[in-house]
Design a protein around this motif. Structure first.
Motif, PDB file in Angstrom:
ATOM      1  N   PRO A 142     -54.868 -27.267  -1.396  1.00 17.32           N
ATOM      2  CA  PRO A 142     -56.225 -27.345  -1.957  1.00 17.32           C
ATOM      3  C   PRO A 142     -56.225 -27.058  -3.454  1.00 17.32           C
ATOM      4  N   ARG A 143     -57.227 -27.647  -4.107  1.00 16.87           N
ATOM      5  CA  ARG A 143     -57.378 -27.431  -5.549  1.00 16.87           C
ATOM      6  C   ARG A 143     -57.519 -25.945  -5.847  1.00 16.87           C
ATOM      7  N   GLY A 144     -56.858 -25.490  -6.916  1.00 17.29           N
ATOM      8  CA  GLY A 144     -56.881 -24.077  -7.263  1.00 17.29           C
ATOM      9  C   GLY A 144     -58.247 -23.630  -7.755  1.00 17.29           C
ATOM     10  N   PHE A 145     -58.387 -22.318  -7.870  1.00 23.53           N
ATOM     11  CA  PHE A 145     -59.639 -21.715  -8.320  1.00 23.53           C
ATOM     12  C   PHE A 145     -59.478 -21.228  -9.754  1.00 23.53           C
ATOM     13  N   ARG A 146     -60.492 -21.492 -10.562  1.00 26.67           N
ATOM     14  CA  ARG A 146     -60.491 -20.962 -11.918  1.00 26.67           C
ATOM     15  C   ARG A 146     -60.908 -19.506 -11.886  1.00 26.67           C
ATOM     16  N   VAL A 147     -60.052 -18.662 -12.434  1.00 21.92           N
ATOM     17  CA  VAL A 147     -60.319 -17.230 -12.495  1.00 21.92           C
ATOM     18  C   VAL A 147     -60.206 -16.787 -13.947  1.00 21.92           C
ATOM     19  N   ALA A 148     -61.170 -16.036 -14.408  1.00 22.44           N
ATOM     20  CA  ALA A 148     -61.210 -15.636 -15.813  1.00 22.44           C
ATOM     21  C   ALA A 148     -60.120 -14.625 -16.139  1.00 22.44           C
ATOM     22  N   HIS A 149     -59.566 -14.744 -17.338  1.00 23.30           N
ATOM     23  CA  HIS A 149     -58.731 -13.683 -17.895  1.00 23.30           C
ATOM     24  C   HIS A 149     -59.661 -12.579 -18.378  1.00 23.30           C
ATOM     25  N   ARG A 150     -59.408 -11.373 -17.941  1.00 23.69           N
ATOM     26  CA  ARG A 150     -60.344 -10.283 -18.220  1.00 23.69           C
ATOM     27  C   ARG A 150     -59.977  -9.451 -19.438  1.00 23.69           C
ATOM     28  N   THR A 151     -58.679  -9.244 -19.690  1.00 26.34           N
ATOM     29  CA  THR A 151     -58.287  -8.351 -20.770  1.00 26.34           C
ATOM     30  C   THR A 151     -58.109  -9.130 -22.072  1.00 26.34           C
ATOM     31  N   ALA A 152     -58.217  -8.413 -23.193  1.00 23.93           N
ATOM     32  CA  ALA A 152     -58.038  -9.048 -24.492  1.00 23.93           C
ATOM     33  C   ALA A 152     -56.622  -9.604 -24.632  1.00 23.93           C
TER      34      ALA A 152
END
Length: 265
Positions: A142-152
């Motif tokens: 299945p197509r992957g999920f976009r997950v935000a980078h949280r740290t600077a």
């Protein structure tokens, strides 16, 4: 012919408050400034500043726009300093040359693709459940999920990893010489000439009863060196990263010497 616009809004007007509180509504208002509807051209924009006294938006369009509706409804109609600025973007694009350096500014939504989020949202849980119930209805992977980078640090690495494909590198920052009598450490390095000047988390609904949208954003400022003028031109006109409809991805340049500035980054 592309155009770069700067639009000033009055944050004390009711319509401006509504637009500034929702990237979805602001994007729709920006698209309304183009005569050919429905809009099919790429439109990039960025919130340049947003204070209690004044908000400024940069917008990059392929065709010449009209922002009179924004001035009338959410700006300062007839006031000095209230008229939008619209500039031909071609002169900047013509200055792109191999090895040339520019100052830059970019607000982006740094993300990564993962097979399964650690803390899936309601929409992501629905996708996972649908695939589990009907695995043959989709691809085996299945197509992957976009997950935000949280740290600077993650967000900075995200930009550095993408620089080359977009036609530039970020050179080393100029390190100050040590004070008299002091020696720099053997491991001393100035690092890349870029920093994150602001970070934010945007939360809004596309529609009144629609799903909640959450975006982690970072604004980068620094210096870049052109390695591929054609790729950099594509990045300037097409944006960098996802969520471009919500004010992310607009890269702007200014010559390193301020007196030769093409546009304010």
């Amino acid at each position: 012919m592309p155009y770069l616009s700067k639009i000033a809004l009055n944050p004390r007007r009711r319509k401006a408050v509504s637009l500034l509180s929702s990237p979805h509504r602001l994007h729709a208002a920006i698209l309304a400034g183009l005569a050919v509807q429905p809009v099919t051209e790429r439109v990039l924009w960025r919130m340049e500043s947003n204070t209690t006294h004044r908000a400024e938006i940069l917008v990059l369009t392929e065709s010449r726009p009209s922002w009179q509706h924004l001035v009338d409804e959410a700006g300062w109609p007839g006031a000095d300093g209230g008229e939008p600025l619209v500039a031909d973007y071609a002169p900047l694009l013509e200055r792109l040359a191999l090895g040339r350096e520019f100052g830059f500014r970019l607000t982006a939504n740094p993300v990564q693709s993962v097979p399964r989020p650690t803390k899936p949202s309601e929409q992501q849980n629905a996708r996972l459940k649908a695939h589990a119930e009907r695995p043959d209805a989709n691809d085996h992977r299945p197509r992957g999920f976009r997950v935000a980078h949280r740290t600077a640090a993650q967000q900075l690495d995200w930009l550095l990893a993408r620089a080359e494909r977009h036609g530039f590198t970020i050179p080393e920052a100029n390190a100050d010489a040590p004070a008299p009598g002091l020696k720099p450490e053997d491991s001393f390095a100035a690092g890349p000439a870029v920093s994150i000047v602001s970070r934010d988390i945007l939360r809004f609904n596309k529609h009144r009863d629609g799903p909640r949208v959450t975006l982690s954003t970072a604004t980068f400022e620094g210096r870049l060196r052109v390695t591929d003028p054609h790729a950099l031109r594509a990045a300037l006109l097409g944006g960098i990263g996802p969520a471009k409809g919500y004010g992310q991805g607009l890269l702007t340049l200014a010559p390193v010497r301020a007196e030769a500035a093409v546009n304010s980054a």
